[in-house]
Design a protein around this motif. Structure first.
Motif, short mmCIF file in Angstrom:
data_model
loop_
_atom_site.label_atom_id
_atom_site.label_comp_id
_atom_site.label_asym_id
_atom_site.label_seq_id
_atom_site.Cartn_x
_atom_site.Cartn_y
_atom_site.Cartn_z
N ILE A 195 0.86 -1.19 0.00
CA ILE A 195 0.00 0.00 0.00
C ILE A 195 0.89 1.22 0.00
CG2 ILE A 195 -1.82 1.22 1.21
CD1 ILE A 195 -2.68 -1.47 0.04
N GLY A 196 0.56 2.06 -0.89
CA GLY A 196 1.34 3.29 -0.94
C GLY A 196 0.85 4.27 0.08
N ASP A 197 1.55 5.49 -0.03
CA ASP A 197 1.21 6.53 0.93
C ASP A 197 -0.19 7.03 0.73
OD1 ASP A 197 3.68 6.24 2.10
OD2 ASP A 197 4.60 7.87 0.92
N ASP A 198 -0.61 6.90 -0.52
CA ASP A 198 -1.93 7.40 -0.78
C ASP A 198 -3.01 6.42 -0.41
OD1 ASP A 198 -1.50 5.42 -2.61
OD2 ASP A 198 -1.87 6.70 -4.37
N GLY A 199 -2.53 5.35 0.15
CA GLY A 199 -3.50 4.37 0.60
C GLY A 199 -3.95 3.42 -0.48
N GLN A 200 -3.32 3.54 -1.66
CA GLN A 200 -3.71 2.67 -2.76
C GLN A 200 -2.65 1.61 -2.97
OE1 GLN A 200 -6.70 2.93 -4.38
NE2 GLN A 200 -7.13 4.48 -2.80
N PRO A 201 -3.07 0.45 -3.53
CA PRO A 201 -2.09 -0.60 -3.81
C PRO A 201 -1.03 -0.09 -4.78
CG PRO A 201 -4.31 -1.46 -3.93
CD PRO A 201 -4.45 0.02 -3.83
N ILE A 202 0.14 -0.51 -4.56
CA ILE A 202 1.24 -0.12 -5.43
C ILE A 202 1.27 -1.11 -6.57
CG2 ILE A 202 3.74 0.17 -5.57
CD1 ILE A 202 3.70 0.87 -2.60
N ILE A 203 1.37 -0.51 -7.82
CA ILE A 203 1.39 -1.34 -9.02
C ILE A 203 2.82 -1.41 -9.50
CG2 ILE A 203 0.53 -1.62 -11.37
CD1 ILE A 203 -1.58 -1.93 -9.18
N GLY A 204 3.24 -2.66 -9.81
CA GLY A 204 4.61 -2.84 -10.27
C GLY A 204 4.75 -2.61 -11.74
N GLU A 205 6.04 -2.72 -12.31
CA GLU A 205 6.34 -2.48 -13.71
C GLU A 205 5.60 -3.46 -14.60
OE1 GLU A 205 10.53 -2.70 -14.07
OE2 GLU A 205 10.86 -0.83 -12.99
N ASP A 206 5.30 -4.60 -14.04
CA ASP A 206 4.60 -5.57 -14.85
C ASP A 206 3.11 -5.36 -14.83
OD1 ASP A 206 4.06 -6.23 -12.25
OD2 ASP A 206 4.77 -8.31 -12.34
N GLY A 207 2.75 -4.31 -14.19
CA GLY A 207 1.35 -3.97 -14.15
C GLY A 207 0.57 -4.71 -13.09
N LEU A 208 1.27 -5.50 -12.34
CA LEU A 208 0.57 -6.25 -11.30
C LEU A 208 0.81 -5.62 -9.94
CD1 LEU A 208 1.42 -9.90 -12.37
CD2 LEU A 208 -0.71 -8.68 -12.71
N PRO A 209 -0.10 -5.85 -8.98
CA PRO A 209 0.11 -5.27 -7.65
C PRO A 209 1.37 -5.88 -7.00
CG PRO A 209 -2.18 -5.95 -7.95
CD PRO A 209 -1.45 -6.47 -9.13
N VAL A 210 2.08 -5.00 -6.28
CA VAL A 210 3.29 -5.48 -5.56
C VAL A 210 2.83 -6.21 -4.28
CG1 VAL A 210 5.38 -4.79 -4.37
CG2 VAL A 210 4.70 -3.62 -6.48
N ILE A 211 3.42 -7.41 -4.08
CA ILE A 211 3.06 -8.25 -2.93
C ILE A 211 4.21 -8.23 -1.90
CG2 ILE A 211 2.43 -10.58 -2.11
CD1 ILE A 211 0.32 -9.18 -3.88
N ASN A 212 3.84 -7.95 -0.61
CA ASN A 212 4.84 -8.00 0.46
C ASN A 212 4.67 -9.33 1.26
OD1 ASN A 212 5.98 -5.48 -0.09
ND2 ASN A 212 4.52 -4.39 1.25
N LYS A 213 5.80 -9.92 1.75
CA LYS A 213 5.78 -11.14 2.60
C LYS A 213 6.45 -10.85 3.95
CE LYS A 213 5.95 -14.51 -1.16
NZ LYS A 213 6.66 -15.65 -1.73
N ARG A 214 5.85 -11.40 5.04
CA ARG A 214 6.44 -11.23 6.37
C ARG A 214 6.18 -12.53 7.20
NH1 ARG A 214 2.35 -9.82 9.90
NH2 ARG A 214 0.43 -9.07 8.87
N ILE A 215 7.08 -12.74 8.18
CA ILE A 215 7.00 -13.93 9.06
C ILE A 215 6.35 -13.53 10.37
CG2 ILE A 215 8.24 -15.77 10.25
CD1 ILE A 215 8.32 -15.96 7.22
N GLU A 216 5.32 -14.30 10.78
CA GLU A 216 4.65 -14.04 12.05
C GLU A 216 4.73 -15.30 12.93
OE1 GLU A 216 0.68 -12.79 11.77
OE2 GLU A 216 1.15 -10.84 10.81
#
Length: 835
Positions: A195-216
């Motif tokens: 999510i960007g600062d504007d609160g919208q999903p960030i779109i990558g160069e391939d035109g797809l949404p950027v996915i973040n991964k984290r360990i919980e």
């Protein structure tokens, strides 16, 4: 009577039994199977249908034998048989058992020693029952000689079973399973759109949404199965076998049970488990039960005290039952069952004693063994009569003893259908009460060890005291001799007894009459027997009381003058007394005689002798010759020396014993130690004293090499030793039997009490009774005089032969000196008429 079963025995006819025994007295001098030739039989009726007999005879191999017999019909009689044991872990003399029973209100007429026993603990080998109560289960004997409640005798198997029913309590581990929720932590990967600062999903160069991964890290709860160990108290009933009742611990590691019959405590040692039980009734009976409550349990314990109403269960650590006894529940009830797997007649048994060996079964000899020993046996005839037999032994001048096979034959000869061997050796003893003479039974046998040995138990015949009038009913006629030469005189005594054969007082005098061949006569209480051989029957009467006795007249006698050698002063007068005996060279039974019945003569050079045996020596000295005494063709001679030859040794001139030493040496009875010295104050050896006795006896033991007999084969005495023939003579005469360990100790210093014993045994061997003319002293150390010698010491003191020291002591274990021995020999020789 049968093994394991009761055989109903018929009551003996009193008349038939009495006639049989009376005829034995009359015929006599025959033979008895197992014993041999019989030279003397003396019988007393000691209770209704009950007889005591003494037999003196000669075994063809063993030699002299003396037997004591009691025959009693107790079926239906007020006479009862008892087995008295006392505490299992103790021993006592038969006389003590008799005293105990009389203290319970009984009168004893006879008794013998009982079963063989463990000498270290006093425990009888076999089962013992008294008054229906088991005293001990024993540790070895498989059968018992039993008396039923109605007086019948049986032989029964004795392997009883003892079982324990009890409750044990212990802690038992228990596992418990359960499910629980257990937290489990794990890591997971979380993916989400960036999510960007504007609160919208960030779109990558391939035109797809950027996915973040984290360990919980997350926690989850899962179900888990668990087990837990817990302990519960477990109570169980248990049955255990008891191996022994009132028997000490041994190698079997069994369970034992004890009651107060055993002793005041269990006497155990080491590590044991022992449970104390309070019981309702402490007595163990055949086919009975014992119930109680567990009061305490000890582990790692020993020697638990036993109270009057208590029993103790005991077993050693490492046994199969140790843990079970350790786990007995305090306060729980126990039960002990006593059962007889043979279903024998033990359940009806009142008294029982273990069997050492079976001798006779169905009238047959069922044993072997020729080793001679003192013996005790008990048997039963086909009519129910009990037979108690004791044979003295190990005494050369009294009795040698019998082997087992001969003992069995003798019991068969006495009419026994069944007979068993009891403890023998030093334990053998017989007590009986002679009617009118004794108020209680006295010892009539001769113990082989000189004094009575303590034993485990005894078989005693007794009746309940009281219920009898003091009026005299019986007269027991006791002649001074049972045998007499034709024309000899005998003194008569009569003892009165009541219906129970207890001493009674006569209201009038006793009159005597006699019947027999050869015109026997009675004057007052003196019987002059007939002039021919045969039987003279004496009858005594006093009011309604009467009794009879047979005296046998014999002429086949052995002549024994009072001296075998005579040393007299010139012109001295000496009365030669003569005794007569019936029997053989080994067995001498006294025969009544008078000096006037013998013929006397002597060599003219030594003096004269009259018809009564009074010898008068010539007035000259140094004369030697012989006195002769004859009866029919039987002639004996006495060596005579007139005039004394006194030797004075270089070291005895002013010694207090010089006269004793000098006269004895002059007569050849003593010898010096060389170089004309006697050494009067030196200690005397055992060999030297035996040699002195042999010389005073006149025994020709030094004139030839003597090979020691079997009896005298001591490990420290050899045929070429100077003292060997004297020792062999001493053994043959019954004067000594060594130190008890196979040695004679010839060179050991003889003690004063040993000297007294040897002297008195020699005196007995020549039938010389020492006159008791001196008031017996009280020695300050008389408690230290050994039991085996005390009677001998005081007999010698009463004759003036032995005395104490100025300090009041006797010093029994002190060494005797050569001078003291010289005095002893001299005084004895004077009393006997030798010098």
């Amino acid at each position: 009577m049968q093994t394991g079963k009761t055989h109903i025995l018929k009551r003996a006819a009193a008349l038939g039994l009495a006639v049989s025994l009376f005829m034995t007295c009359l015929t006599g001098f025959t033979s008895k199977q197992g014993l041999g030739a019989v030279y003397k039989t003396d019988t007393y009726e000691i209770f209704d249908n009950t007889y005591y007999t003494q037999i003196r005879g000669e075994h063809p191999t063993n030699g002299i034998e003396t037997a004591h017999i009691v025959e009693a019909d107790i079926t239906g009689s007020k006479l009862q048989a008892f087995v008295i044991n006392g505490e299992v872990r103790s021993t006592a003399r038969v006389s003590d058992f008799i005293s105990y029973l009389e203290g319970q209100g009984y009168k004893v007429i006879a008794g013998i020693n009982g079963d063989i026993f463990d000498t270290s603990s006093g425990t009888a080998k076999g089962l013992v029952i008294h008054d229906g109560n088991i005293v001990t289960g024993g540790y070895g004997s498989d059968r018992v000689f039993a008396i039923t409640k109605d007086g019948r005798a049986t032989i029964e198997p004795a392997n009883l079973n003892y079982s324990l029913l009890c409750t044990i309590e212990y802690q038992e581990a228990v596992s418990s399973a359960s499910a629980i929720m257990v937290p489990v932590t794990k890591e997971i990967t979380v993916t989400e759109a960036a999510i960007g600062d504007d609160g919208q999903p960030i779109i990558g160069e391939d035109g797809l949404p950027v996915i973040n991964k984290r360990i919980e890290t997350v926690t989850e709860y899962v179900e888990q199965q668990t087990t837990e160990t817990v302990y519960e108290t477990v109570t169980k009933d248990k049955q255990l076998n008891i191996g022994f009742f009132n028997v000490p611990h041994g190698g079997a590691n069994a369970l034992h049970v004890y009651n107060r019959h055993y002793g005041s405590s269990t006497k155990t040692t080491g590590v044991n488990a022992e449970a104390l039980i309070e019981v309702e009734d402490v007595q163990f009976k055949v086919n009975g039960t014992v119930k109680g409550v567990v009061k305490s349990v000890g582990t790692n314990t020993a020697n638990t005290a036993i109270g009057d109403n208590q029993i103790v269960l005991s077993t050693v650590q490492g046994s199969e039952t140790y843990n079970y006894i350790s786990m007995l529940k305090i306060g729980s009830e126990i039960q002990i069952n006593i059962t007889d797997p043979n279903e024998s007649n033990l359940k009806n048994t009142k008294e029982a004693v273990g069997i050492y060996y079976s001798l006779v079964e169905n009238g047959r000899n069922v044993t072997v063994g020729a080793t001679i020993n003192p013996r005790t046996a008990i048997g039963v005839k086909s009519d129910g009569t009990l037979v108690l037999l004791e044979v003295d032994g190990r005494q050369s001048a009294v009795s040698k003893g019998l082997g087992l096979s001969d003992l069995a034959d003798m019991m068969i000869d006495l009419g026994c259908e069944y007979a068993v061997n009891l403890d023998g050796g030093g334990s053998s003893v017989m007590y009986a009460r002679k009617p009118g003479e004794n108020s209680t039974a006295t010892r009539l046998s001769s113990p082989s060890e000189g004094s009575e040995r303590k034993v485990a138990n005894a078989i005693i015949l007794a009746y309940k005291a009281g219920g009898s009038s003091s009026e005299a009913k019986h007269l027991s006629v006791v002649p001074s001799n049972l045998l007499a030469m034709p024309g000899a005189s005998i003194n008569l005594n009569a003892y009165a007894s009541n219906a129970n054969y207890e001493p009674a007082r006569l209201s009038g005098s006793v009159s005597y009459s006699v019947s027999g061949d050869g015109n026997p006569q009675i004057s007052g209480n003196v019987l002059k027997v007939g002039t021919v051989t045969g039987t003279n029957t004496v009858t005594a009467r006093a009011g309604s009381a009467f009794g009879t006795k047979a005296v046998t007249v014999v002429n086949d006698v052995i002549i024994k003058p009072s001296v075998s050698k005579l040393n007299v002063e010139a012109g001295e007068t000496r009365d030669i007394n003569v005794s007569a005996y019936y029997g053989s060279a080994n067995v001498n039974v006294p025969v009544a005689c008078d000096d006037s019945l013998f013929s006397f003569s002597c060599d003219e050079n030594i003096g004269t002798i009259d018809e009564n045996g009074v010898f008068t020596a010539v007035t000259g000295n140094a004369e030697t010759g012989k006195i002769r005494v004859s009866y029919g063709a039987n002639v004996v001679s006495i060596d005579v020396k007139v005039g004394a030859n006194i030797i004075v040794f270089a070291d005895t001139g002013d010694h207090w014993a010089k006269e004793y030493i000098g006269r004895l040496a002059g007569l050849g009875y003593l010898a010096g130690m060389g170089e004309n010295r006697f050494e009067p104050d030196s200690s005397l050896t055992r060999a030297q004293f035996v040699a002195m006795l042999a010389k005073i006896d006149g025994a020709a033991v030094t004139e030839s090499a003597v090979q020691l007999t079997t009896d005298a084969a001591f490990t420290d005495v050899h045929a070429d030793d100077w003292f060997a023939p004297y020792v062999a003579w001493g053994v043959e005469k019954g004067i000594t039997n060594g130190m008890g360990d196979g040695t004679f100790a010839p060179n050991s210093q003889i003690t004063r009490e040993q000297m007294a014993v040897m002297l008195l045994k020699y005196s007995s061997s020549v039938s010389f009774m020492l006159p008791q003319t001196v008031t017996l002293p009280t020695f300050t150390d008389q408690s230290s005089i050994s039991d085996w010698s005390i009677n001998y010491v005081f007999t010698a003191a009463g004759a003036g032969i032995l005395s104490g020291f100025d300090t009041g002591e006797f010093k029994p274990q002190g060494s005797a000196t050569r001078a003291q021995a010289a005095k002893v020999i001299y005084v004895f020789a004077q009393l006997r008429g030798i010098i």
